[in-house]
Design a protein around this motif. Structure first.
Motif, PDB file in Angstrom:
ATOM      1  N   ILE A 117      46.871  32.670  32.940  1.00 31.58           N
ATOM      2  CA  ILE A 117      46.444  31.320  33.306  1.00 31.58           C
ATOM      3  C   ILE A 117      45.010  31.085  32.833  1.00 31.58           C
ATOM      4  O   ILE A 117      44.688  30.095  32.180  1.00 31.58           O
ATOM      5  CB  ILE A 117      46.485  31.125  34.847  1.00 31.58           C
ATOM      6  N   LEU A 120      44.264  30.620  28.860  1.00 33.94           N
ATOM      7  CA  LEU A 120      45.126  29.754  28.042  1.00 33.94           C
ATOM      8  C   LEU A 120      44.313  28.569  27.554  1.00 33.94           C
ATOM      9  O   LEU A 120      43.552  27.974  28.333  1.00 33.94           O
ATOM     10  CB  LEU A 120      46.295  29.206  28.873  1.00 33.94           C
TER      11      LEU A 120
ATOM     12  N   MET B 280      38.973  29.170  30.220  1.00 33.45           N
ATOM     13  CA  MET B 280      39.581  27.935  29.708  1.00 33.45           C
ATOM     14  C   MET B 280      40.581  27.349  30.695  1.00 33.45           C
ATOM     15  O   MET B 280      40.692  26.135  30.825  1.00 33.45           O
ATOM     16  CB  MET B 280      40.252  28.210  28.365  1.00 33.45           C
ATOM     17  N   ASN B 281      41.316  28.232  31.397  1.00 32.59           N
ATOM     18  CA  ASN B 281      42.208  27.762  32.462  1.00 32.59           C
ATOM     19  C   ASN B 281      43.152  26.641  32.028  1.00 32.59           C
ATOM     20  O   ASN B 281      43.402  25.712  32.803  1.00 32.59           O
ATOM     21  CB  ASN B 281      41.391  27.305  33.672  1.00 32.59           C
ATOM     22  N   TYR B 282      43.609  26.684  30.827  1.00 35.03           N
ATOM     23  CA  TYR B 282      44.516  25.662  30.291  1.00 35.03           C
ATOM     24  C   TYR B 282      43.913  24.260  30.463  1.00 35.03           C
ATOM     25  O   TYR B 282      44.614  23.286  30.717  1.00 35.03           O
ATOM     26  CB  TYR B 282      45.890  25.753  30.987  1.00 35.03           C
ATOM     27  N   GLY B 284      41.664  23.553  32.816  1.00 35.61           N
ATOM     28  CA  GLY B 284      41.211  23.351  34.201  1.00 35.61           C
ATOM     29  C   GLY B 284      39.784  23.790  34.445  1.00 35.61           C
ATOM     30  O   GLY B 284      39.311  23.746  35.575  1.00 35.61           O
TER      31      GLY B 284
END
Lengths: 520, 474
Positions: A117, A120, B280-282, B284
């Motif tokens: 998570i 990504l 980076m947390n997609y 978030g």
């Protein structure tokens, strides 16, 4: 040995106090907190120092005046500051009504801290992000069932941003029908969150505020008077921040629909309603849930968070994009069309929080979610029943049961003792408990808003009640104890007169140094 | 031995114990919990259980989610050259340690008395960013850079009483969408052209568009397309001559080597904190900041919370609190400045930790490493037949790679790279059609020399395949 007596009703608490310097005061020239990766020697031999190519007009000429601090000192400093912070993991956090501080499952916090998570990139090819996209999609499905809406986006990263997105959708919808100019009013209620009115103003709307009737319900006769062809939308929380549920809500939404307006529902706090009643059946076209409230994601000092926004089919073309779709084999990010409001936040929202909430829903299931609501409402009514027995406390408006929270008043205690709700705020710190008054405007005098949620046991609730009882006793016997509080917190009363004076306020350390250094 | 029925009481809901519920209901004087819902009309009550997947125990949940997340491939399992607003940087372990502290993770709206540590951490964050940008006022973080830019533009509009803003044509199209949504209907915008191939703002176009209704000229340095603008002061002078404010967006990871915009005329600076210690947390991990001078006309236009320092009644003790709270919508609903609510405070605290760890020399070294590595990568790519670097100005960590000469689309090249375990840069062909087949590549301090060479070799191969296919088709 002698039996140790432990029979006090309130906790013998003292908050950590480290007398911690400001981080700039830890500066020691030459120390460093971490080594930064360097370019390989071969790269340096080929491209040189890399920074000579910066145009002279853009080269930094003096280093930023950041402190130089060794790593252990930095760690110690922030750990001490963390100990001077009372998160909901540390107290019976029922004092922040409207915000549902509940237990944050540790397993969820562990699961978001995986490279799968954390590392990504939001633009990476969907073939390599199928797991997170599946989480988004499956939480969307659960949210649809919980609300009755037809499609969710998780892009807004707070309730305020979800409200902005909804006001934007209202505007885009009316614009698409050629009624954008004409429909310039949004109706809300005084017991709604301030962001409902504030975000509608950002989208250019005039705000019409309904005041409660004598029992505290939104006044339907007032609604009939203000509704008109200028009505663009109606936004409300139900129950409102008083904890009072409007039983005539469907009549409200019907009236607004007849006038051509859109009804949107502030369900930031849906804790008492899960599995009990839904936005769709109450006639709403849109709603949002704060995942960082009802769905057990943490608040993180005030974000990042998620306002999960759901709409009925007719409004899906207006959603911000891209949205997650599933064709039975593959999850994909689908770009939205020309009617979309575009975007309200970068990329796809706060993925970690989406995962936390998905995990929470999965850990409870349908029956568990209904138990969450039932227990939250039971806890609230127990608390309500007990607090009304405390001298000086009351709960204005309707006398029947409330849902998941109540806005109370210390009006009588203030009149009789001079002790205000602000004083109670500070005194509650002395027992290791958080207590919040309410947001403006103070329509309820000397307000306080409590919301016990499902997370706390009867003993936890009794501890909180005992603290309030003791403060009331002190107010009536020796009010100075309350007025001079806190005495067991990290700090004493703050001399806050500078905060509103431009000559005195200091918003950064450098401003503080400038404003407090005597002129030569 | 006594045994208990499985899962009669959920671990998260202690008061599900039937005897406790009975005791509480008796106290209230109600027979059943359902009776507490009498106020909700039956017509809108659910008469069935929701249709949701069955509940999982903690053990089952962990197993299920782990399995699901295995479908993701993290940046550590590939070589990642994506940036475009979310960047892969080195995260010091202390940043992670602080930002997972239970006290900070679960804190929210505590008062300055019980959350003194939160207030101090955010005051320090403001103070540390203030040194980086050389300004005296910084806010508690906004949602992201786009929000920070949007609010900066609205602040400028309120200060000048004007309603048009100018934005650079190099702007990220996603950011443009967010700004456009946030400023309309009260404000309008126009795009100012940039020079291709230099990448610099077209000053003649700026002069032609700036006017008596221009509230702000917004500009970014480095630009979204990566280039470092040299004309910062000229843009400021043009904006100021027209009575407009100069708002500059900046990547804070560049400020150890680049001049802060306050030193070339910026009135308001904004940007994203994600490079300063956030994973980076997609997507978030984004969080925005705004900085201004310490002047009442600026401070009073912030919608955000601003934490200040003050004495307490005890000599030698620091206290903290909200500065000019009456500005906010918390205090004044629709008559407050814009709106404020939950934002991204934990990322602010984390950014503070990052700046404290790196210090002045660390920030300088960071900027230098990024520039060295990105220049090396660009040189390698430019040496490939048919590939060139499109914009000629010096860039910071991102640069536009031009594939027009390869005869292949960015998408085709990306497919080849993905097969090699490489996430190529952001495809610009849709957002910037005037550039044709170009992509925005991002290189930071995390990329090893070997990885940059792997990228170059993979692109060379992808282009060679193209040539071979063409030969075969002939």
């Amino acid at each position: 040995m002698k039996r140790i007596v432990r029979n006090h009703k309130v906790r013998n608490f003292h908050q950590a106090k480290w007398d911690e310097p400001i981080i700039f005061e830890l500066h020691k020239p030459g120390e460093r907190g971490v080594e930064v990766p360097q370019a390989e020697a071969m790269i340096e031999s080929i491209v040189g120092d890399g920074i000579s190519r910066i145009p002279d007009t853009m080269k930094r000429t003096a280093l930023p005046a950041l402190p130089e601090i060794g790593q252990a000192k930095v760690l110690r400093h922030y750990l001490r500051l963390s100990q001077e912070t009372m998160g909901s993991d540390f107290n019976v956090e029922i004092g922040q009504g409207t915000c549902t501080m509940k237990y944050i499952p540790r397993i969820n916090e562990m699961m978001i801290r995986t490279p799968k998570i954390m590392d990504l990139h939001p633009l990476q090819d969907v073939s390599s992000s199928q797991g997170i996209l599946e989480v988004f999609y499956k939480l969307d499905l659960a949210m649809r069932e919980i609300s009755g809406m037809d499609k969710f986006t998780f892009q807004p990263s707070s309730g305020t941003q979800a409200l902005l997105a909804m006001a934007s959708i209202v505007r885009a919808y009316h614009d698409s029908r050629g009624e954008g100019e004409q429909r310039n009013e949004i109706i809300t209620t005084i017991f709604s969150h301030p962001s409902q009115a504030a975000t509608a103003v950002v989208k250019g709307y005039k705000i019409i505020t309904l005041y409660p009737d004598a029992d505290g319900f939104p006044d339907i006769e007032e609604l009939k008077k203000v509704i008109s062809p200028r009505t663009a939308g109606f936004v409300v929380a139900n129950p409102e921040d008083t904890g009072i549920y409007n039983p005539r809500i469907k009549e409200f939404t019907d009236l607004v629909h007849e006038a051509g307006g859109i009804c949107y529902y502030d369900q930031a706090n849906a804790n008492g309603l899960l599995g009990v009643t839904r936005a769709k059946e109450a006639g709403f076209d849109m709603c949002f849930f704060n995942l960082h409230k009802t769905f057990a994601a943490p608040h993180m000092c005030g974000g990042p968070a998620t306002g999960a926004l759901g709409v009925v089919d007719a409004l899906t073309p207006f959603l911000p994009g891209p949205i997650v779709e599933y064709d039975g084999e593959r999850y994909d990010l689908k770009e939205v069309g020309d009617l979309s409001i575009g975007k309200v936040r970068s990329f796809h929202g706060v993925a970690q929080t989406v995962l936390r909430s998905y995990a929470w829903v999965r850990s409870l299931g349908a029956e568990g979610l209904r138990q969450v609501a039932h227990t939250a409402v039971l806890n609230n009514n127990y608390l309500y029943h007990k607090i009304l027995k405390i001298r000086g406390a009351s709960a204005p408006y309707v006398k029947g049961n409330r849902l998941e929270q109540v806005r109370y008043s210390w009006e009588q205690m203030t009149e009789e003792t001079g002790v205000t709700t602000e004083d109670v705020t500070r005194r509650m710190c002395d027992f290791g408990l958080h207590y919040w008054t309410s947001h403006h405007p103070y329509v309820v005098p000397q307000p306080f808003t409590l919301e016990p949620t499902e997370s706390y046991s009867k003993e936890d609730l009794d501890e909180y009640i005992n603290a309030l009882q003791q403060i009331s006793d002190e107010a009536y016997s020796n009010p100075e104890i309350v007025k001079t509080a806190p005495t067991r917190s990290t700090v004493h009363r703050i001399e806050d007169s500078s905060f509103d004076d431009p000559k005195e306020w200091c918003i950064t350390w450098r401003a503080y140094l400038k404003k407090t250094t005597p002129n030569e | 031995m006594e045994t208990r029925r499985k899962a009669s009481v959920h671990p998260y809901i202690p008061n599900m114990i039937p005897e406790v519920q009975r005791q509480m209901l008796d106290e209230i004087g109600v027979e059943r919990i359902q009776d507490l819902y009498d106020i909700i009309p039956d017509a809108i009550k659910m008469d069935r259980l929701m249709d949701l997947p069955p509940a999982l125990s903690e053990f089952e949940l962990k197993r299920e989610i782990d399995k699901l997340l295995q479908k993701n491939k993290s940046a550590n399992e590939t070589i990642n050259f994506l940036g475009a607003g979310c960047w892969q940087h080195f995260i010091p372990a202390v940043c992670d340690e602080i930002n997972q502290r239970s006290e900070f993770v679960t804190a929210y709206a505590g008062e300055p008395y019980e959350d003194k540590g939160r207030f101090q951490s955010l005051f320090e964050y403001q103070s540390l960013v203030a040194e980086l940008v050389d300004m005296d006022v910084v806010n508690v973080p906004t949602f992201d850079w786009a929000q920070a830019a949007s609010t900066s533009l609205r602040m400028a509009s309120r200060i000048t009483g004007r309603t048009e803003v100018l934005l650079p044509a190099t702007i990220d199209r996603d950011k443009l969408m967010i700004i456009a949504n946030y400023i309309t209907p009260q404000l309008s915008y126009q795009l100012v052209a940039f020079n291709d191939p230099s990448g610099e703002l077209d000053l003649e176009d700026l002069k032609a568009k700036v006017g008596p209704n221009t509230a702000a000229v917004y500009f970014e340095n480095p630009t979204f397309l990566g280039t470092i603008e040299s004309q910062g002061q000229q843009i400021a002078d043009i904006a100021h001559a027209a009575g407009a404010l100069y708002v500059v967006g900046v990547d804070p990871s560049s400020l150890g080597v680049l001049k802060p915009p306050s030193q070339y005329g910026a009135d308001i600076i904004c940007g994203d904190l994600q490079p300063l210690g956030m994973h980076m947390n997609y997507g978030g991990g984004q969080a925005g900041f705004i900085a201004t001078r310490d002047e009442e006309k600026f401070v009073m236009e912030y919608p955000s919370r601003l934490f200040g320092i003050a004495p307490t009644i005890v000599e030698g003790e620091y206290g903290f609190g909200d500065v000019a709270y009456e500005r906010t919508s918390f205090a004044h609903r629709e008559t407050g400045k814009e709106s404020v609510g939950t934002q991204t405070a934990l990322w602010g605290i984390t950014a503070g930790v990052y700046l404290a760890l790196l210090g002045p020399y660390g920030m300088q070294e960071l900027g230098q490493t990024i520039m060295q590595k990105s220049q090396y990568a660009a040189d390698l790519l430019a040496a490939i037949d048919g590939v060139k670097i499109r914009l000629q100005s010096t860039f910071f960590k991102e640069f536009v790679v031009d594939f027009n000469g390869t005869g292949k689309t960015v998408r085709e090249i990306h497919q080849q790279l993905l097969a090699e375990g490489i996430q190529g840069g952001k495809d610009l062909s849709e957002d910037f059609p005037e550039l044709g087949q170009c992509a925005l590549y991002c290189v930071t301090e995390v990329h090893a020399q070997e990885e940059l060479e792997t990228l170059a070799a993979a692109i060379k191969t992808a282009c060679a395949i193209q040539v071979k296919e063409e030969v075969e088709s002939v």
